[in-house]
Design an enzyme around this catalytic site. Sequence first.
Site, PDB file in Angstrom:
ATOM      1  N   LYS A 178      16.347   2.138  -7.334  1.00 48.18           N
ATOM      2  CA  LYS A 178      15.270   1.831  -8.289  1.00 48.18           C
ATOM      3  C   LYS A 178      15.855   2.095  -9.667  1.00 48.18           C
ATOM      4  O   LYS A 178      15.926   3.234 -10.127  1.00 48.18           O
ATOM      5  CB  LYS A 178      14.058   2.740  -8.024  1.00 48.18           C
ATOM      6  CG  LYS A 178      12.718   2.103  -8.358  1.00 48.18           C
ATOM      7  CD  LYS A 178      12.533   1.772  -9.827  1.00 48.18           C
ATOM      8  CE  LYS A 178      12.097   2.972 -10.628  1.00 48.18           C
ATOM      9  NZ  LYS A 178      12.065   2.674 -12.079  1.00 48.18           N
ATOM     10  N   GLU A 254      19.865  15.339 -10.732  1.00 48.05           N
ATOM     11  CA  GLU A 254      20.623  15.536 -11.976  1.00 48.05           C
ATOM     12  C   GLU A 254      19.650  15.300 -13.114  1.00 48.05           C
ATOM     13  O   GLU A 254      19.134  14.187 -13.291  1.00 48.05           O
ATOM     14  CB  GLU A 254      21.817  14.570 -12.027  1.00 48.05           C
ATOM     15  CG  GLU A 254      22.866  14.924 -10.971  1.00 48.05           C
ATOM     16  CD  GLU A 254      24.064  13.981 -10.916  1.00 48.05           C
ATOM     17  OE1 GLU A 254      24.148  13.060 -11.735  1.00 48.05           O
ATOM     18  OE2 GLU A 254      24.908  14.175 -10.024  1.00 48.05           O
ATOM     19  N   CYS A 288      22.992  13.031 -21.176  1.00 44.28           N
ATOM     20  CA  CYS A 288      22.435  14.299 -20.694  1.00 44.28           C
ATOM     21  C   CYS A 288      23.351  15.472 -21.030  1.00 44.28           C
ATOM     22  O   CYS A 288      22.904  16.593 -21.208  1.00 44.28           O
ATOM     23  CB  CYS A 288      22.200  14.230 -19.198  1.00 44.28           C
ATOM     24  SG  CYS A 288      23.730  13.916 -18.300  1.00 44.28           S
TER      25      CYS A 288
HETATM   26  P1  NAD Z   1      12.899   9.503 -16.364  1.00 40.91           P
HETATM   27  O1  NAD Z   1      12.778  10.732 -15.564  1.00 40.91           O
HETATM   28  O2  NAD Z   1      11.798   9.115 -17.262  1.00 40.91           O
HETATM   29  O3  NAD Z   1      13.120   8.232 -15.414  1.00 40.91           O
HETATM   30  C1  NAD Z   1      14.164   8.189 -14.465  1.00 40.91           C
HETATM   31  C2  NAD Z   1      13.764   7.268 -13.331  1.00 40.91           C
HETATM   32  O4  NAD Z   1      12.694   7.846 -12.603  1.00 40.91           O
HETATM   33  C3  NAD Z   1      13.284   5.897 -13.791  1.00 40.91           C
HETATM   34  O5  NAD Z   1      13.817   4.934 -12.910  1.00 40.91           O
HETATM   35  C4  NAD Z   1      11.780   6.001 -13.641  1.00 40.91           C
HETATM   36  O6  NAD Z   1      11.141   4.779 -13.428  1.00 40.91           O
HETATM   37  C5  NAD Z   1      11.678   6.877 -12.398  1.00 40.91           C
HETATM   38  N1  NAD Z   1      10.412   7.595 -12.232  1.00 40.91           N
HETATM   39  C6  NAD Z   1       9.609   8.089 -13.194  1.00 40.91           C
HETATM   40  N2  NAD Z   1       8.557   8.743 -12.621  1.00 40.91           N
HETATM   41  C7  NAD Z   1       8.723   8.644 -11.281  1.00 40.91           C
HETATM   42  C8  NAD Z   1       7.989   9.107 -10.159  1.00 40.91           C
HETATM   43  N3  NAD Z   1       6.872   9.829 -10.297  1.00 40.91           N
HETATM   44  N4  NAD Z   1       8.450   8.826  -8.916  1.00 40.91           N
HETATM   45  C9  NAD Z   1       9.586   8.109  -8.756  1.00 40.91           C
HETATM   46  N5  NAD Z   1      10.319   7.654  -9.772  1.00 40.91           N
HETATM   47  C10 NAD Z   1       9.912   7.920 -11.019  1.00 40.91           C
HETATM   48  O7  NAD Z   1      14.282   9.639 -17.146  1.00 40.91           O
HETATM   49  P2  NAD Z   1      14.868   8.659 -18.253  1.00 40.91           P
HETATM   50  O8  NAD Z   1      13.967   8.740 -19.443  1.00 40.91           O
HETATM   51  O9  NAD Z   1      15.138   7.348 -17.619  1.00 40.91           O
HETATM   52  O10 NAD Z   1      16.272   9.340 -18.583  1.00 40.91           O
HETATM   53  C11 NAD Z   1      16.461  10.330 -19.551  1.00 40.91           C
HETATM   54  C12 NAD Z   1      16.489  11.704 -18.908  1.00 40.91           C
HETATM   55  O11 NAD Z   1      17.466  11.726 -17.891  1.00 40.91           O
HETATM   56  C13 NAD Z   1      16.883  12.823 -19.848  1.00 40.91           C
HETATM   57  O12 NAD Z   1      16.095  13.948 -19.582  1.00 40.91           O
HETATM   58  C14 NAD Z   1      18.318  13.131 -19.461  1.00 40.91           C
HETATM   59  O13 NAD Z   1      18.765  14.432 -19.758  1.00 40.91           O
HETATM   60  C15 NAD Z   1      18.275  12.887 -17.999  1.00 40.91           C
HETATM   61  N6  NAD Z   1      19.610  12.592 -17.482  1.00 40.91           N
HETATM   62  C16 NAD Z   1      20.250  13.557 -16.752  1.00 40.91           C
HETATM   63  C17 NAD Z   1      21.534  13.328 -16.268  1.00 40.91           C
HETATM   64  C18 NAD Z   1      22.311  14.361 -15.482  1.00 40.91           C
HETATM   65  O14 NAD Z   1      23.358  14.023 -14.943  1.00 40.91           O
HETATM   66  N7  NAD Z   1      21.862  15.589 -15.405  1.00 40.91           N
HETATM   67  C19 NAD Z   1      22.143  12.105 -16.523  1.00 40.91           C
HETATM   68  C20 NAD Z   1      21.447  11.155 -17.287  1.00 40.91           C
HETATM   69  C21 NAD Z   1      20.173  11.403 -17.750  1.00 40.91           C
HETATM   70  O1  6OD Z   2      30.158  11.321 -15.604  1.00 46.36           O
HETATM   71  C1  6OD Z   2      29.308  11.406 -14.713  1.00 46.36           C
HETATM   72  O2  6OD Z   2      29.619  11.324 -13.507  1.00 46.36           O
HETATM   73  C2  6OD Z   2      27.902  11.602 -15.049  1.00 46.36           C
HETATM   74  N1  6OD Z   2      27.062  11.755 -14.013  1.00 46.36           N
HETATM   75  C3  6OD Z   2      27.521  11.621 -16.345  1.00 46.36           C
HETATM   76  C4  6OD Z   2      26.199  11.854 -16.769  1.00 46.36           C
HETATM   77  C5  6OD Z   2      25.849  11.607 -18.044  1.00 46.36           C
HETATM   78  C6  6OD Z   2      24.515  11.809 -18.476  1.00 46.36           C
HETATM   79  O3  6OD Z   2      23.947  11.163 -19.329  1.00 46.36           O
END
Ligand code: NAD
Ligand code: 6OD
Length: 486
Positions: A178, A254, A288
């Site tokens: 998704k 993550e 992130c």
């Molecule tokens: P988000 O949580 O809003 O959405 C992520 C996904 O989850 C989307 O596909 C969304 O449609 C889906 N989603 C939302 N609510 C849901 C539910 N109740 N059930 C199932 N699916 C659901 O995140 P975003 O705004 O797309 O991304 C930004 C966030 O992601 C930031 O907080 C960032 O730090 C985090 N992030 C973390 C990492 C990591 O590796 N730790 C990497 C990238 C982004």
């Molecule tokens: O480098 C990666 O494997 C990874 N998961 C990066 C995440 C970046 C977050 O925005």
Amino acid sequence: MVAKDILNFIDGEFVATGKWFANRTPTTNAVIGRVAEAGKAEVDAAVRAARAALAGHWGAMTLARRVELLEALVAEITNRFDEFLDAECADTGKPKSLAAHIDIPRGAANFKIFADVVKNVPSEFFEMATPDGRSAINYGYRRPVGVVGVICPWNLPLLLMTWKVGPALACGNTVVVKPSEETPRTAVLLGEVMNKVGIPKGVYNVVNGFGPNSAGEFLTTHPGVDALTFTGETRTGESIMKAAATGARPVSLEMGGKNAAIVFADCDFDAAIEGTMRSCFANCGQVCLGTERVYVERPLFDRFVAALKAGAEALKPGVPDDAAAGIGPLISKEHQSKVLSYYKLALVEGATLVTGGGVPDMPGELKDGCWVQPTIWTGLPETARVIKEEVFGPCCHVAPFDSEDEVLAKANDNLYGLATSIWTRDLSRAHRMAQKMEVGLAWVNSWFLRDLRTPFGGSKQSGIGREGGVHSLEFYTELKNVCIKL
Ligand code: NAD
Ligand code: 6OD
């Protein structure tokens, strides 16, 4: 030319539905396409297809053949590099120079690394004496966990999706992906590549839509999904964990971060500025692992702030094709409002604005895009919300410190624990600090330097579990012990 209609990819077919939502490009906020939203029926069809593939050709395939197919995927993504680049940049607005360097190559590399891992990983073996004077041997045997639901964010769409799909397929699972509603294009395009290289139908499926009461929720609550892997906000991760509790299904999460960089006065100054510039402003701050809190040892503080300010002011906002663009837009108008609300809040909380703080003056149709200025503050108290909460924009607060203990206490005083960057030439201090930081990833004199064999993940509210190299096998396989009495 990027596609106008973005369909679901189910059982090897591109599937429209009766319901569409708009696909916008963040540079202008213009609608550039429409996306077929998957309902319960499509999600169910995708999960069934994934189960059937697991029970069929894919489940029966030899490891050697699976590895060959993954290697063919790498080659075909590379062949179609420019199409992936156009699709990713249409969805995200990020500079092509960035996506060509990070997003698309990593999209391919994520298949290569896990093909190599599964080819080479050994299994454990123990021999034991038995009470009757004979013996038994034990060995570990890995089998796929099953159908994996992969829920993805919008900031590095192809990179973060393949970071999950690569190991899932390498381990013999099937997936239903998704993508974020903001960035569906590269996940769907990958469907074409799967068909081209001969990945059996049903192994890789994509359902488009939103979270609650849409494809995200339908997927995470579907009883035919055996495990859920997620990247996104911590609050969303909590919802997914609740959904996974039904059926006691494993999760890999993550999630968010509020990462601190720590700059000691003995650092290589130019390297620290270069790394901190990237960690604060790359991908318009939507990484992130990015830095939103910078702590600088007092003797270096003024010089560091001045250099970071000069760097931020030199970042030219521009469209993906603009080779001189140093920064793209945020992902959406909604996210722009969120980031700008933190820009306002910082001033209310008492920040001194060093640079930025608003929206750049963009020409023509770009005026309607999701642009914000790279922003630097100083002077906030450690209790400020801007210091505690993830903004996910091109901004940072810079604060001076006087001792290791002081900076450790400040840097660790946060609910998140994803990453840190420590800048120093003192090797003992580097080790000491890296060990004491409450994070999953500690970089020293670098940032986002990735060896894909290493464990990746967050501590505290930044994540559950580790992926990368053999660590991904812990999630994407069930390890069974086989005990044989001799
Ligand atoms: P988000 O949580 O809003 O959405 C992520 C996904 O989850 C989307 O596909 C969304 O449609 C889906 N989603 C939302 N609510 C849901 C539910 N109740 N059930 C199932 N699916 C659901 O995140 P975003 O705004 O797309 O991304 C930004 C966030 O992601 C930031 O907080 C960032 O730090 C985090 N992030 C973390 C990492 C990591 O590796 N730790 C990497 C990238 C982004
Ligand atoms: O480098 C990666 O494997 C990874 N998961 C990066 C995440 C970046 C977050 O925005």
